[in-house]
Design an enzyme around this catalytic site. Structure first.
Site, PDB file in Angstrom:
ATOM      1  N   LYS A  52       0.990  -1.301   0.058  1.00  0.00           N
ATOM      2  CA  LYS A  52       0.002  -0.035   0.090  1.00  0.00           C
ATOM      3  C   LYS A  52       0.901   1.281  -0.609  1.00  0.00           C
ATOM      4  O   LYS A  52       1.568   1.228   0.784  1.00  0.00           O
ATOM      5  CB  LYS A  52      -0.848   0.234   0.959  1.00  0.00           C
ATOM      6  N   LYS A  81      -6.657  -9.197  -0.025  1.00  0.00           N
ATOM      7  CA  LYS A  81      -7.960  -8.963  -1.043  1.00  0.00           C
ATOM      8  C   LYS A  81      -8.277 -10.752  -1.295  1.00  0.00           C
ATOM      9  O   LYS A  81      -7.604 -11.272  -1.757  1.00  0.00           O
ATOM     10  CB  LYS A  81      -7.695  -8.044  -2.427  1.00  0.00           C
TER      11      LYS A  81
END
Length: 913
Positions: free
Chosen positions: A273, A434
């Site tokens: 991220k 995810k």
């Protein structure tokens, strides 16, 4: 409803009075289902009428939108331009109705919250206005829904253009053509509070079961009403379209030790991220558009074609042949070509500005992590594991311009923990995890995506997002502006609502340069109000007694969030939270984060409980947050044995001792043990001989406990903190001098709070008396206690500087930094010192400006400073940092120079080699 006509809209034939009557009925009903049923009947009648009007025009744009925008006014972005709240509305009504400013009705409108003047509906401006208007308006209005919308649009435009005459004209038109009841509902529509007991979700669900889902995709109420006017049409059959902005899919917060459960033990993907700004890139042929997470368009910055903008000219040729249309989801990053690194928001650059490259050296680079549309194929319902391979068929990566996110497949909590630790080691913002089977669901956090950042896990971060709520005027070179700021955290609001109460948390006055402080002051200047302790702002709660009362306060909605870095959270009565930050400094202004997303009191409490208040960029280990199970104690049965004391611990027989002096008259002692030259029994006899009394167990009347050696019993007495524990040497001196000698700090093994307070009046921290002449022997003892003076805690000096010299002391710039200079081949081995190391002179400069320069790379080091002329040990240093619980920054001497030039601690990342 009126008879249909083929050349008119439905809204032009449905009266506004009919819509207001509907709202009156819904408001008076009890039960959500009954309310929904009444609204459903209205929507069905509208649809039937629509079919009759447009039976020969199936592609008409006419829809339920004119009514829906009045039923859900808070969703209508155009109506955000009104800027009309109750008080302004009251003034407008007084002007249009020509009311006297001192008349009862004018007073009732202006003071609608006052119970005595606003009748039974105090606080509800619309109801108060109804009583004022009912005798001044027609019994029944004559305007249609279309006409009311036209007037409202004109008022919005006039208000935006500051055209008061236009606003007054259309307000007068509404007032003279609507009844008082209709005016009441009109006011509620304008202030965006209908108060009918139906939520946004309920209204949208009545219109169409997929309406809320589609609205979350495109944030366009008109489009939702037009595309779903047929109840048989489903949202997934419509999909997303190029050049139509929508809110992207979002991630929930999570912790590595919960991932397996969150993923239902299924495969998931991990990606880094990055600290950038969310962007949706739309491409249709040779035309490009860029949208932010909130739907704002930045095409004018990044470029709509291959010949303009800061990004499009560099990526237009990288798309594969045959890719005509696409929508890509990603993060807009700042790439620094000279250092081959990505920047962070803490480095105070705005990648959305045209001159960002010229001013900072950072160029826009989009990191793509998903594809949502490819040519005419909508991919939102395609699983993530199938979408990701398609990215390779969309574009060819270009370093520093457009890149693909790197995913790794995982299944366990440990793999997630390892990935997070690697991100921490690399100074990244965190990771995303995810679910491999997840589909893309716009504007939701419940779709199987999770963000894991150190700041979400107790003990793994040192930065907090706080809201500025107050300011303190500076002195000296910071005079005439706010130099320090009062920061607060929010009391958690109800679900879906904005916070309304804030608790003071800390005061911060460092981390920014003079230029940044001046610019920040200019940004907030219009919104400051003088703080009046007799009438404090209701949203701001300070500690009892206003121990940190600001000079000025600012409304939360006009303020901004600052990212504050600190060493730890400590107890404090000065702030409402009961705690505060130690050595806080501003890292950056979070312009990307709205004011209502600051940290909450619950967040702070969680951090304190999980990390013990320490804020450090450490490693995450599975099980760190799990409390160890309490061990069951095995009950041991023992036989009762009568206790006896050994001879050396028994009290002396003082019955035959003759009193010889009154030096210790009226004083009671408890002797635990004594030196071999003066054992316990002899000391006790001497005490009685000098007029004192002896007890074997101390109580409230005991003067002190006499001790030579600290044994178990002494330790237990110290824990009680009820008695002064004095060295036997002191008593022996009294006996030998035959006169009373007051205690000094050097005589004490343990002092009670009262004695400690008395010492503070007469002695300094090293035990040197302020008033009594010190002997040579006593002075030697003082020097002995000062032998570790060079190792004094620099944080104590920093606290003094911050308290007494907040604006005028540049010499404490590096006071909170513990810096190791990379001038040794073998860490901490002076025999391998590099001759003529360029860092030797820097060592002196660092100490001059307050830094603690460490000779070894110990666990407390915060920075390792390396020379740009010798970077041969960088990999070795990074390996040491990787396994350290507490991370340290690796920087070059340029970081030190930049800090000295700016007058504040600069963000380290850009200076890491």
């Amino acid at each position: 409803m009126s008879d249909p006509s083929s050349d008119v809209t439905v809204a032009s034939k449905v009266s506004f009075a009919e819509l207001c009557g509907l709202l009156e009925r819904i408001q008076k009903m009890q039960g959500n289902e009954k309310k929904r049923r009444v609204l459903r009947d209205f929507v069905e009648k509208w649809r039937q009428f629509h079919d009759e009007v447009h039976k020969d025009s199936p592609n008409t744009t006419d829809s339920f939108y004119p009514a829906m925008r009045l039923l859900l006014p808070h969703l209508e972005k155009e109506r955000m331009a009104y800027g009309i709240k109750e008080h302004m509305f009251a003034k407008l009504l007084i002007e249009v109705l020509c009311l006297g400013k001192e008349s009862p009705d004018a007073h009732r409108l202006l003071h609608f919250k006052a119970p005595k003047t606003a009748r039974a509906d105090a606080g509800d401006f619309a109801s108060v206005a109804y009583y004022v208007l009912k005798n001044r308006c027609p019994d029944k209005g004559s305007l249609s829904i279309e006409e009311v919308n036209a007037d409202l649009d004109a008022i919005a435009i006039g208000n935006a253009n500051k055209a008061k005459d236009a606003v007054r004209k259309h307000m007068l038109h509404l007032l003279t053509n609507l009844s008082a009841t209709e005016q009441k509902w009109l006011i509620r529509m304008i202030v965006k509070e209908l108060k009918v007991g139906l939520s946004q979700a309920s209204v949208l669900a009545v219109f169409h079961p997929d309406a809320e889902e589609l609205y979350n995709v495109n944030n366009n109420l008109e489009k939702v009403c037009r595309l779903l006017r047929d109840p048989k049409t489903r949202a997934h059959e419509i999909g997303i379209t190029v050049f139509s902005p929508f809110t992207p899919m979002l991630g929930e917060r999570a912790s590595p030790d919960k991932v397996e459960k969150l993923m239902d033990n299924k495969t998931y993907f991990i990606e880094t991220k990055y600290d950038g700004e969310r962007v949706l890139l739309h491409k249709d042929g040779d035309e490009y558009k860029y949208y932010s997470r909130s739907g704002n368009e930045y095409t004018h910055i990044f470029g709509s074609n291959a010949f303009e903008g800061t990004l499009t000219p560099y990526i237009a040729n990288c798309f594969m042949p045959g890719v005509d249309k696409c929508i890509l989801d990603g993060e807009m990053l700042g790439y620094h070509a000279a250092t081959d690194s990505f920047g962070t928001k803490g480095e105070q650059f705005d990648i959305k500005s045209r001159d960002c490259v010229e001013r900072t050296g950072y160029q826009p680079c989009v990191q793509v992590f998903d594809v949502l549309l490819l040519n005419d194929r909508v991919l939102t319902n395609t699983p993530l594991r199938d979408r990701l391979p398609l990215l390779e068929d969309v574009f060819t990566p270009v370093k520093g311009r457009i890149i693909r996110s790197v995913y790794t497949s995982a299944n366990t909590n440990q793999e997630c923990a390892d990935a997070l630790n690697e991100a921490i080691d690399n100074k990244e913002e965190g990771i995303m995890v995810k679910l491999a089977d997840s589909v893309y669901r716009p504007n939701t956090r419940k779709g199987g995506w999770f963000k894991i950042k150190p700041e979400y896990i107790g003990g793994l971060m040192d930065e907090l997002d706080l809201l500025i709520v107050g300011g303190f005027f500076g002195v000296g070179h910071r005079g005439g502006m706010m130099s320090h700021f009062l920061c607060a955290v929010a009391v958690p609001p109800a679900e879906g609502e904005e916070p309304t109460v804030f608790h003071s948390f800390c005061k911060v006055g460092s981390g920014y340069s003079k230029k940044q402080l001046r610019e920040f002051n200019e940004q907030l200047a219009p919104h400051w109000s003088v703080y009046d302790k007799r009438s404090p702002p209701p949203h701001l709660h300070l500690a009892s007694g206003f121990k940190e009362k600001p000079d000025a306060w600012i409304p939360p909605s006009k303020s901004c969030i600052v990212q504050v870095k600190a060493a730890e959270i400590i107890e404090s009565e000065r702030f409402k939270t009961g705690c505060t930050l130690r050595f806080p400094r501003v890292e950056m202004i979070r312009e990307d984060k709205p004011w209502d997303q600051c940290m909450t009191t619950t967040d702070i409490q969680d951090f304190r409980e999980k990390s013990g208040g320490k804020l450090t960029g450490s490693r995450f280990e599975l099980g760190d947050e799990v409390e160890p199970a309490k061990k069951k104690r095995r009950k041991v049965v023992t036989r009762a044995v009568r206790p006896t004391l050994m001879a050396q611990f028994q009290g002396a027989d003082t019955s035959k001792v003759t009193k010889m002096s009154e030096v210790l008259e009226g004083k009671e002692f408890c002797v635990i043990n004594g030196p071999s030259s003066f054992p316990k029994q002899e000391l006790e006899k001497k005490i009685v001989e000098f007029g004192g009394t002896v007890v074997q167990n101390p109580d409230a009347s005991t003067l002190c406990v006499i001790v030579e050696k600290v044994a178990v019993r002494v330790t237990n007495l110290i824990k009680k903190n009820k008695y002064d524990v004095v060295r036997a040497d002191w008593l022996i001196r009294v006996l030998e001098s035959t006169k009373w000698i007051p205690w000094s700090p050097g005589d004490m093994i343990h002092t009670t709070a009262a004695t400690e307070k008395a010492f503070e009046q007469d002695y300094d921290q090293h035990g040197d008396s302020y008033t009594r002449v010190t002997s040579e022997e006593e002075l030697r003892e003082v020097f002995q206690r000062m032998k570790n003076f060079e190792n004094i805690d620099h944080s104590e000096i920093a606290e003094l500087e911050d308290e007494y010299f907040p604006d005028d002391s540049p010499f404490g710039l590096f006071r909170t930094c513990r810096i190791y200079l990379d001038s040794n081949l073998v860490f901490g081995d002076p025999s391998t010192h590099i001759p003529n190391c360029p860092l030797d002179l820097i060592r002196l400069e660092l100490r001059f400006f307050g830094a603690e320069v460490c000779e070894e790379l110990n666990p407390n080091v915060s920075h390792v400073l390396v020379s740009e002329s010798d970077l041969s040990r960088i990999d070795q240093l990074k390996e040491v940092r990787r396994v350290r619980a507490k991370k340290f920054h690796i920087v070059t001497e340029k970081w030190m120079r930049a800090c000295m030039e700016e007058g504040c601690i600069c963000t380290e990342r850009i200076y890491e080699p």
